[in-house]
Design an enzyme around this catalytic site. Structure first.
Site, mmCIF file in Angstrom:
data_model
loop_
_atom_site.group_PDB
_atom_site.id
_atom_site.type_symbol
_atom_site.label_atom_id
_atom_site.label_comp_id
_atom_site.label_asym_id
_atom_site.label_seq_id
_atom_site.Cartn_x
_atom_site.Cartn_y
_atom_site.Cartn_z
ATOM 1 N N ASP A 35 -61.881 6.586 -21.326
ATOM 2 C CA ASP A 35 -62.521 5.985 -22.497
ATOM 3 C C ASP A 35 -63.921 5.522 -22.085
ATOM 4 O OD1 ASP A 35 -62.843 5.054 -25.074
ATOM 5 O OD2 ASP A 35 -61.083 3.761 -25.070
ATOM 6 N N GLU B 198 -65.637 2.258 -23.367
ATOM 7 C CA GLU B 198 -66.017 0.843 -23.458
ATOM 8 C C GLU B 198 -65.870 0.119 -22.120
ATOM 9 O OE1 GLU B 198 -64.148 2.515 -25.539
ATOM 10 O OE2 GLU B 198 -64.854 2.181 -27.593
ATOM 11 N N HIS C 154 -62.849 9.239 -25.879
ATOM 12 C CA HIS C 154 -63.606 8.284 -26.705
ATOM 13 C C HIS C 154 -64.318 8.992 -27.875
ATOM 14 C CE1 HIS C 154 -66.298 5.002 -27.824
ATOM 15 N NE2 HIS C 154 -67.266 5.918 -27.857
ATOM 16 N N HIS D 15 -60.418 -0.456 -22.353
ATOM 17 C CA HIS D 15 -60.833 -1.759 -22.884
ATOM 18 C C HIS D 15 -59.610 -2.530 -23.367
ATOM 19 C CE1 HIS D 15 -60.061 -0.104 -26.847
ATOM 20 N NE2 HIS D 15 -60.637 0.993 -26.395
ATOM 21 N N HIS E 237 -60.858 -3.754 -29.001
ATOM 22 C CA HIS E 237 -60.352 -3.179 -30.259
ATOM 23 C C HIS E 237 -59.095 -2.378 -29.923
ATOM 24 C CE1 HIS E 237 -62.562 0.306 -28.678
ATOM 25 N NE2 HIS E 237 -61.776 1.054 -29.419
ATOM 26 N N GLU F 77 -54.401 -0.124 -26.353
ATOM 27 C CA GLU F 77 -54.308 1.336 -26.175
ATOM 28 C C GLU F 77 -53.647 1.678 -24.839
ATOM 29 O OE1 GLU F 77 -58.300 2.891 -26.749
ATOM 30 O OE2 GLU F 77 -58.460 1.801 -28.636
HETATM 31 ZN ZN LIG Z 1 -63.377 4.214 -26.851
#
Ligand SMILES: [Zn+2]
Length: 296
Positions: A32, A34, A84, A128, A140, A159
């Site tokens: 990802d 972030e 992402h 993240h 998030h 996640e």
């Molecule tokens: Zn992401």
């Protein structure tokens, strides 16, 4: 008996040769953005922003440091899934050429596309924290605009937890995670203390972090990956118990209206949807579809 072993050896060898596989562990990496070194703001993770070019380069560099450590520890094959946004962030020829790259979206298993029971371990890079964590860079869960919380069997999931359960479905342990300090702590609380974590930055707010010196970050990523693969046998596979009760809490009541039209789904509150599944993958796919519908 001896003959049986010989036959078995031939079958195994032929199988490996047919698949073009080398001897040694195979590792799946989901990456990802972030939680990548240097990233602190959505302007760096959005492809329409001038700051995006630098961040996608850092993304490849974080993954490449992990890949280097895995190869030092004797990995035979690495598959990287760009996880992402558009999932076309890593410029293909900037990835370590020893690894294969899954690029683009949509794909059925999203951030976990490509994983199956043939892998020996799974690594999360640049992850993240879940929605509602602080201080945590760009916290998030799947969709910042839609999701307030996701619970599976009553446990609120980032996640990393949802995806680790997909790895678990295929009996693959998650051995390492990289991201900010808070995400690393969240990962250990869900996946256990044996998980190797590398914090490349210390979160100081949703849009602020203190990054490690770049060379130090790369060194820790490389050494962490090496250590993680060496001790992969000590990490438990993350499994949730069926039946799986999924709960999706959206940001506003309008977002619950379209998903509630699906007969498998119950609207248990103005902003809350729930359903159950005996199969985690089927449940995960329905969850993703609901999030997509909620955003319409
Ligand atoms: Zn992401």
């Amino acid at each position: 008996m001896k003959r049986m072993f010989a036959v078995l050896a031939i079958i195994l060898f032929t199988g490996a040769a047919q698949a073009g596989q080398k001897a040694g562990p195979r590792v799946f990496i989901s990456v990802d953005m972030e939680g990548i070194w240097g990233v602190v703001h959505g302007n760096q993770t959005s492809s329409d922003s001038p700051e995006y070019g630098a961040a996608r380069k850092w993304m490849a560099e974080d993954v490449n440091a992990v890949i280097a450590g895995l190869f030092e520890a004797g990995v035979a094959e690495v598959v990287v899934n760009d996880s992402h946004g558009s999932m076309r962030n890593i410029v293909a020829d900037t990835l370590d050429p020893r690894a294969s790259l899954i690029s683009g979206t949509p794909k059925p298993l999203s951030m976990m596309q490509g994983i199956d029971g043939s892998f020996d371990a799974c690594v999360f890079v640049g992850y993240h924290a879940r929605a509602g964590t602080a201080p945590a860079v760009l916290d998030h869960t799947i969709s910042g605009g839609v999701v307030r919380a996701i619970r599976v069997n009553g446990q609120e999931m980032p996640e990393l937890g949802l995806n680790a359960a997909i790895a678990g479905y295929f009996n693959v342990p998650v051995i390492m995670l990289t991201g900010d300090t808070e995400t690393c702590a969240q990962a250990k609380s869900i996946l256990g203390d044996e998980l190797v974590t590398v914090a490349v930055k210390e979160a100081q707010g949703r849009y602020a972090a203190k990054n490690l010196p770049l060379d130090e970050a790369k060194k820790r990523l490389r050494e962490g990956a090496k250590e993680a693969l060496q001790k992969k046998g000590q990490v438990a596979v993350f499994r949730l118990n069926p039946p799986f009760k999924f709960e999706l809490e959206v940001n506003n009541s309008a977002q619950a209206e379209m998903p509630a039209l699906i007969y498998l789904v119950k609207r248990s509150g103005p902003r809350t949807l729930e359903f159950s599944s005996d199969d985690y993958l089927k449940g995960f796919k329905l969850l993703r579809a609901l999030i997509g519908l909620a955003g319409v």
